[in-house]
Design an enzyme around this catalytic site. Sequence first.
Site, mmCIF file in Angstrom:
data_model
loop_
_atom_site.group_PDB
_atom_site.id
_atom_site.type_symbol
_atom_site.label_atom_id
_atom_site.label_comp_id
_atom_site.label_asym_id
_atom_site.label_seq_id
_atom_site.Cartn_x
_atom_site.Cartn_y
_atom_site.Cartn_z
ATOM 1 N N ASP A 439 0.809 -1.206 0.000
ATOM 2 C CA ASP A 439 0.000 0.000 0.000
ATOM 3 C C ASP A 439 0.850 1.266 0.000
ATOM 4 O O ASP A 439 0.308 2.354 -0.156
ATOM 5 C CB ASP A 439 -0.931 0.008 1.219
ATOM 6 C CG ASP A 439 -2.326 0.472 0.872
ATOM 7 O OD1 ASP A 439 -2.714 0.330 -0.304
ATOM 8 O OD2 ASP A 439 -3.030 0.981 1.761
ATOM 9 N N ASP A 878 -12.035 -5.862 10.575
ATOM 10 C CA ASP A 878 -12.114 -7.314 10.630
ATOM 11 C C ASP A 878 -13.338 -7.782 11.405
ATOM 12 O O ASP A 878 -14.075 -8.668 10.957
ATOM 13 C CB ASP A 878 -10.828 -7.880 11.243
ATOM 14 C CG ASP A 878 -10.403 -7.120 12.492
ATOM 15 O OD1 ASP A 878 -11.142 -6.213 12.913
ATOM 16 O OD2 ASP A 878 -9.336 -7.420 13.044
#
Length: 1165
Positions: A439, A878
């Site tokens: 990223d 998550d």
Amino acid sequence: MVLQRSSSPASPVTITVSSGGRGAAEVAVGSSRSMGLTSPAPRHSLPNNHHSPVTVSGRASSGGGGRYCPASASREDSSETSSEFVHYTVHIPPTPDHQAPPSPTPSRPERSFISGTIFTGGFNCVTRGHAMAYSADSSSEEAGAKPAGRVCRMNGCDGEAFLCRSSSPCDCGFMICRDCYLECIAGGGQCPGCKETYRGVSDEESAEEEDEEEEEEEDRPMPLTSMAEFRAGRRMSLIKSTKAPPDFDHNRWLFETKGTYGYGNALWPKDGHGGGGGGVGFKGFDEPPNFGGKSRRPLTRKVGVSQAILSPYRLLIVIRLVALGFFLQWRIRHPNHQAMWLWAMSITCEVWFAFSWLLDQLPKLCPVNRATDLSVLKERFESPSIRNPKGRSDLPGIDVFVSTADPEKEPPLVTANTILSILAVDYPVEKLACYLSDDGGSLLTFEALAETASFASVWVPFCRKHDIEPRNPEAYFSQKRDPLKNKVRVDFVRERRKVKREYDEFKVRINSLPESIRRRSDAYNAQEELRARKQQHEAAGGAGLGVEPIKVLKATWMSDGSHWPGTWSSAEQDHSRGDHAGIIQAMLAPPNSEPVMGAEASDKNLIDSTGVDIRLPMLVYVSREKRPGYDHNKKAGAMNALVRTSAIMSNGPFILNLDCDHYIYNSLALREGMCFMLDRGGDRICYVQFPQRFEGIDPNDRYANHNLVFFDVTMRAMDGLQGPMYVGTGCIFRRTALYGFSPPRATEHHGWFGRKKIKLFLRKNTMGKKRELQDDKEIMLQPTEDGDGDVEAQLLPKRFGSSAALVASVPVAEYQGRLLQDLPGVRQGRPAGALAVPREPLDAATVAEAISVISCFYEDKTEWGQRVGWIYGSVTEDVVTGYRMHNRGWRSVYCVTKRDAFRGTAPINLTDRLHQVLRWATGSVEIFFSRNNALFASRRMKFLQRVAYFNIGMYPFTSIFLLVYCFLPAISLFTGQFIVQSLSITFLVFLLAISVTLCMLALLEVKWSGITLHEWWRNEQFWLIGGTSAHPAAVLQGLLKVIAGVDISFTLTSKPASDDNEDMFAELYVVKWSFMMVPPITIMMINMIAIAVGAARTMYSEFPQWSKLLGGVFFSFWVLCHLYPFAKGLMGRRGRVPTIIYVWSGLLSIIISLLWVYISPPGLH
């Protein structure tokens, strides 16, 4: 016309005449960078994304109709290559000047175009393929590629072509394997290339080859006829009839083989033979085997906790709940009238603590354990069968995601070791693909991955040959145990020494990459600056006065002398962390479907890999596009970009995601997880979560970094409900569950505590009846074969975006993830052997389409992040993602293996640990104030599962009451009052009952979970440390975000680099000041001062009240015992006490002295 010439001067030159395009001829000789590629196998999906660089004109070609723009500007307007070709072969004989080179070794195949090209693209820029210049011995090549030109050119076949009299069977040079050749002979004898009749092989040779094939078939076991043929009314024998030679003696055959007359015999031989007759009974014979047992044997089984432990555990929960109820009733009915404010604060905190304990304890009523059977998995999916005679692996594909963002905080060596453990995992190579998401777009990560792919060609065969565990080289070579244990090969020590030396050199190369990139970039930038000055000087006509200096961009350069398309060290426009193009590079191309065995040790082969499969899984570097003005959604956005990229490039029906510091410790972990996905009822499982295990933690586990109470107690208990929550790493997902689809079956819970159950079949055809959907727009994936009536297919582009290739991959992934139809109770399954076919090869058009789906604007006006993929809007994406799946009716499974499946690193520094807990708690507060609160869950979630998720969003608010309760003992000692009017026998009995039941519950939890009492106590200590430091800050930040809209940003947790330091716990003693340390320090100071003040007042009082002193000192001591690890962490290393400690100690001494003077003035004596 396309002319392709091989590297060998003696090999035939294939001249391909194309009939499409603009009529212009293209010549691609050698390794031209602008070579147009077509896929040898047809791809069934065509991209129609108007943002995509892939365009289709006219009739679709067999290669997918894709076109991409190469890096060379002179070839940008090249015409498309048609799929219709006519092949001619011209044989060039060798001459003294042009001798044929030696045949290449199987361990050094030619590098494919895809794995040697880096693809870039993005917003307002054309997708380009930059061909990389590699040395001849670059080991990042695909280790398992077959030599060019020796692969069967029939569609859908990748078998090795055979030669007849040192040439192809036909004069046209069309390469074909033996199986396809025999099919062509049987179908008319025409060559698929030139459509002429084969002449090179006579009829006698063909008959001999057919006889050999028949003999091989006779040696194979004969399969049973399926029951469907009996239902159709066919009258067939159970034994397949074969034509035996006329002189075949059946009696002799029965005698020599000790066989029987088939499956219909009344007696079945034991151990393969009769063992003689005579005697009483059936000696030597056994019951006939259960031929249906292969499909009925379960892959997994549930092992419940012993009732001798579980029943007392549940009984103690009820007893403590009753005791808490009577205690709170007694406390409310007996207030302390002398200190009502103190009594009110204490009773409020105690009621909340009882409620919080109940929320935490209720989901622990049904803990379970699970076990897998890997032998059944191998027998069912990797054994020869009727539909899979070659015994190819029928296991579904798995795409492994590894995420990293900053090479400074996440060292490339740590990431490289994680990648190596994935490439060496024990799973079919052709079914595995690894994707690294960078990223940060860093060239350091890119080149480190290239070095990793190079070293993998040595490390992976070494692991497979010697069965190495763990398959992380840093962890393996750092083990303290004897490496020769359970190793039987005589060459192990020598090869281990070679690989260890190679790994040491690999570490040196990885660690020197930052300096190498800097020096290279400085040299290229200096050269560019000199060239620019020279051009400026020539343009000015030699006049050097009055000329402004030219500003040359300080670019970051790749090793082939081109600009790095990602982030530069000096941030420039289009080359900064938040502004760079999308990048995809296939470091290792997809392997062949057939194993490629290695060769003996030589100068090119470090170890003897004879008989070892040297293929490597596909390895892809991905860096999504980032542009200013777009919300990139941190890690969740990066994971969704990987989901789309992998769907186009490999489309594995299952996904494993790992952090860059979590490596595969057990090479069989993926097989263990797939046992749950492929067993009966596995189609309702959305993910399989593995526990997190950590390395590099101090032996005392001062700050409860192992977190075993959560992973071994809470998660096991949730596994007995609807399944554990998703914790961010070490999790195998079902791709269709990530896409937001509902499970094939679900259960709705109605009535009190969900006792009334209603079963739903969500993928059953509705026969035209309308069905009311819920508010979350439920998506039901229809069967693949019923595509004509699929109404939802019209809405898929709106949900998934405008990429037709991505939309077309959805039903394929759903079909590949189905259970086998042979399993009992499976309504919509796939036939056995359906996944044993080779995977389609990767072409440039496919990679170009993958570039388009990682653009910064692709998710606009889609449901990515809202319902599809990882969910946006929370720092704990998550937990939210797992909650959404459970809310649709999916189940999850907790897989605890005997050998740890994965291992990672955890911050052992106090400040880093508190920041980690702060991020988790802040995400929980966000969940509580969002629509993901379990109070709004659907009826498909079980009641106790709702309680567990509600507790996740509620637990940070306990810190408010915990802070108040930690100050109450000190306030009591300062004022001389207590939370009760007097220490009566009733109060002490209640207090004793509550404390004893808590201790007994802890002992039983320790018993059924397998943790130790020391680990349980460490968890209790850090619960109070986090509850008085990180959790209050999380509540404050969460309220600021909800009320004032203040965004929350967190920094990455630093991962320790692997080195050979003598003191591996040096980070434990580092004290980094943080504002979260103020509340615990204040609590410790005030309680210690209060103990001194209370003791002094009682001793010098005319009427000492020892009971109130003992009560206050007891609770103050309880607080200080829990904060002891925090105080020890502030002290740092012995002899290295930070200055802040001296400051606080001095202030504490002054305050105590002043209080002593106030209590007992000197003038009174």
